[in-house]
Design an enzyme around this catalytic site. Structure first.
Site, PDB file in Angstrom:
ATOM      1  N   TYR A 154      22.673  17.416   4.617  1.00 18.71           N
ATOM      2  CA  TYR A 154      23.989  17.463   5.281  1.00 18.71           C
ATOM      3  C   TYR A 154      24.698  16.118   5.167  1.00 18.71           C
ATOM      4  O   TYR A 154      25.889  16.058   4.830  1.00 18.71           O
ATOM      5  CB  TYR A 154      23.766  17.864   6.741  1.00 18.71           C
ATOM      6  CG  TYR A 154      25.010  17.930   7.581  1.00 18.71           C
ATOM      7  CD1 TYR A 154      25.925  18.973   7.431  1.00 18.71           C
ATOM      8  CD2 TYR A 154      25.279  16.962   8.551  1.00 18.71           C
ATOM      9  CE1 TYR A 154      27.064  19.047   8.219  1.00 18.71           C
ATOM     10  CE2 TYR A 154      26.407  17.025   9.342  1.00 18.71           C
ATOM     11  CZ  TYR A 154      27.299  18.072   9.172  1.00 18.71           C
ATOM     12  OH  TYR A 154      28.436  18.136   9.955  1.00 18.71           O
ATOM     13  N   ILE A 187      30.797  16.963  18.683  1.00 21.79           N
ATOM     14  CA  ILE A 187      31.858  17.836  19.199  1.00 21.79           C
ATOM     15  C   ILE A 187      31.185  19.026  19.872  1.00 21.79           C
ATOM     16  O   ILE A 187      30.488  19.818  19.210  1.00 21.79           O
ATOM     17  CB  ILE A 187      32.787  18.313  18.059  1.00 21.79           C
ATOM     18  CG1 ILE A 187      33.361  17.118  17.284  1.00 21.79           C
ATOM     19  CG2 ILE A 187      33.899  19.207  18.600  1.00 21.79           C
ATOM     20  CD1 ILE A 187      34.142  16.111  18.107  1.00 21.79           C
TER      21      ILE A 187
HETATM   22  P1  NAD Z   1      31.323  26.025  13.595  1.00 23.15           P
HETATM   23  O1  NAD Z   1      30.020  26.532  13.104  1.00 23.15           O
HETATM   24  O2  NAD Z   1      31.877  26.598  14.846  1.00 23.15           O
HETATM   25  O3  NAD Z   1      32.431  26.139  12.445  1.00 23.15           O
HETATM   26  C1  NAD Z   1      32.136  26.212  11.072  1.00 23.15           C
HETATM   27  C2  NAD Z   1      32.712  27.497  10.521  1.00 23.15           C
HETATM   28  O4  NAD Z   1      32.556  27.501   9.089  1.00 23.15           O
HETATM   29  C3  NAD Z   1      32.000  28.741  11.056  1.00 23.15           C
HETATM   30  O5  NAD Z   1      32.955  29.663  11.524  1.00 23.15           O
HETATM   31  C4  NAD Z   1      31.269  29.277   9.840  1.00 23.15           C
HETATM   32  O6  NAD Z   1      31.089  30.672   9.860  1.00 23.15           O
HETATM   33  C5  NAD Z   1      32.197  28.817   8.717  1.00 23.15           C
HETATM   34  N1  NAD Z   1      31.537  28.770   7.412  1.00 23.15           N
HETATM   35  C6  NAD Z   1      30.295  28.300   7.141  1.00 23.15           C
HETATM   36  N2  NAD Z   1      30.026  28.450   5.836  1.00 23.15           N
HETATM   37  C7  NAD Z   1      31.119  29.010   5.270  1.00 23.15           C
HETATM   38  C8  NAD Z   1      31.447  29.401   3.953  1.00 23.15           C
HETATM   39  N3  NAD Z   1      30.588  29.266   2.931  1.00 23.15           N
HETATM   40  N4  NAD Z   1      32.668  29.929   3.723  1.00 23.15           N
HETATM   41  C9  NAD Z   1      33.545  30.086   4.725  1.00 23.15           C
HETATM   42  N5  NAD Z   1      33.288  29.744   5.998  1.00 23.15           N
HETATM   43  C10 NAD Z   1      32.087  29.212   6.267  1.00 23.15           C
HETATM   44  O7  NAD Z   1      31.086  24.461  13.775  1.00 23.15           O
HETATM   45  P2  NAD Z   1      32.122  23.245  13.919  1.00 23.15           P
HETATM   46  O8  NAD Z   1      31.403  22.231  14.716  1.00 23.15           O
HETATM   47  O9  NAD Z   1      33.463  23.693  14.331  1.00 23.15           O
HETATM   48  O10 NAD Z   1      32.145  22.735  12.417  1.00 23.15           O
HETATM   49  C11 NAD Z   1      33.358  22.565  11.688  1.00 23.15           C
HETATM   50  C12 NAD Z   1      33.146  21.424  10.709  1.00 23.15           C
HETATM   51  O11 NAD Z   1      32.957  20.218  11.448  1.00 23.15           O
HETATM   52  C13 NAD Z   1      31.905  21.589   9.841  1.00 23.15           C
HETATM   53  O12 NAD Z   1      32.221  21.191   8.519  1.00 23.15           O
HETATM   54  C14 NAD Z   1      30.907  20.638  10.463  1.00 23.15           C
HETATM   55  O13 NAD Z   1      29.984  20.167   9.517  1.00 23.15           O
HETATM   56  C15 NAD Z   1      31.843  19.537  10.944  1.00 23.15           C
HETATM   57  N6  NAD Z   1      31.309  18.676  12.006  1.00 23.15           N
HETATM   58  C16 NAD Z   1      30.975  19.183  13.237  1.00 23.15           C
HETATM   59  C17 NAD Z   1      30.506  18.318  14.219  1.00 23.15           C
HETATM   60  C18 NAD Z   1      30.128  18.792  15.598  1.00 23.15           C
HETATM   61  O14 NAD Z   1      29.540  17.997  16.364  1.00 23.15           O
HETATM   62  N7  NAD Z   1      30.453  19.999  15.989  1.00 23.15           N
HETATM   63  C19 NAD Z   1      30.373  16.952  13.942  1.00 23.15           C
HETATM   64  C20 NAD Z   1      30.704  16.479  12.679  1.00 23.15           C
HETATM   65  C21 NAD Z   1      31.195  17.343  11.718  1.00 23.15           C
END
Ligand code: NAD
Length: 249
Positions: A154, A187
């Site tokens: 990741y 988050i």
């Molecule tokens: P989340 O899981 O709620 O959102 C991610 C979404 O992406 C989900 O709805 C999932 O179904 C969709 N997804 C996954 N693979 C996919 C694909 N191949 N095609 C289309 N859609 C796909 O989680 P989030 O926390 O909202 O994550 C959003 C972004 O933020 C991600 O890239 C994650 O890596 C990044 N992020 C999150 C955090 C955190 O603490 N939540 C921190 C740093 C980065």
């Protein structure tokens, strides 16, 4: 009346992507959320109650990316803003059988890194010049290696997303399209973090100067800025939105 901008948000059915969809829809922009599950996208659009369109697409699959971009351009004529929020984490450690580590590595790169690349290459030709905006959601893990052992695939993918940001900023900014990334810290209450233990969360908050976890709305506000006309002189940048978890390092 100004024309509504067309905003595409991958992973828009939950978490950060969904908060971005709400932020733009509240400002009467035309939002199209993309994701793998039609049911989830439809539910999200209905629950939000704004005029949010949705389309099923797995961003790691070139044919699906091509199809969905063609559909959007046919229906709306252009793409103003692309927000790449689709992503997930799978563990990959040196204790694993190599084939299992490889499978997890591939899955993580294919969505987080390749998916963002494919979406950008497919969408950029349809963006206004000047005026187009591309925003990637990277992660604090790109700098720290992740909050626990096993996040290597990741962290590498999210560091790769910074490479996309710099490379595409160099290619596209002279054509009037800005390209930036946001690197969120922790988050809360997304599908990504909703199963994290209280102990882990409290440990992170203890290291976070503002003394709280972030919300998806915190990230949506930064995305909104990077998508706005006010940020036209900002490109190739990484905005750390993490409550101070990383500064000074
Ligand atoms: P989340 O899981 O709620 O959102 C991610 C979404 O992406 C989900 O709805 C999932 O179904 C969709 N997804 C996954 N693979 C996919 C694909 N191949 N095609 C289309 N859609 C796909 O989680 P989030 O926390 O909202 O994550 C959003 C972004 O933020 C991600 O890239 C994650 O890596 C990044 N992020 C999150 C955090 C955190 O603490 N939540 C921190 C740093 C980065």
């Amino acid at each position: 009346m100004t024309e509504r901008r067309i905003i595409i948000i991958t992973g828009g059915g939950s978490g950060i992507g969904r908060a971005c969809a709400r932020e733009f829809a509240q400002k009467d922009e035309q939002v199209v959320i993309l994701g793998r599950s039609a049911e989830k996208l439809q539910r999200c659009a209905q629950e939000e109650g704004y005029d949010i369109a949705w389309k099923q697409a797995d961003v790691s699959q070139r044919e699906q990316v091509e199809r969905v971009i063609n559909e959007i351009v046919r229906e709306y004529g252009r793409i103003d803003v692309l927000v790449n929020a689709a992503g997930f984490v799978l563990g990959a450690t040196t204790d694993m059988p190599l084939a299992e580590a490889e499978a997890n590595w591939d899955a993580v790169q294919e969505t987080n890194l390749k998916g963002s690349f494919l979406m950008t290459v497919a969408a950029a030709p349809h963006m206004p010049r000047p005026g187009g905006r591309i925003i990637y959601i990277s992660s604090i893990a790109a700098f720290t290696g992740g909050s626990r052992a096993g996040s290597t695939a990741y962290a590498a993918a999210k560091a790769g997303v910074l490479g996309l940001t710099y490379g595409f900023a160099r290619e596209l900014s002279e054509r009037g399209i800005t390209v930036n990334a946001i690197a969120p810290g922790f988050i809360a209450n997304t599908e990504f973090t909703c199963n994290w233990t209280d102990e882990k969360i409290q440990g992170i908050i203890a290291q976070t100067p503002v003394g709280r976890g972030g919300s998806a709305k915190d990230i949506a506000a930064s995305v909104s800025y990077l998508a706005s006309p006010s940020s036209s002189f900002v490109t190739g940048e990484v905005l750390n939105v993490n409550g101070g978890w990383l500064f000074g390092r």
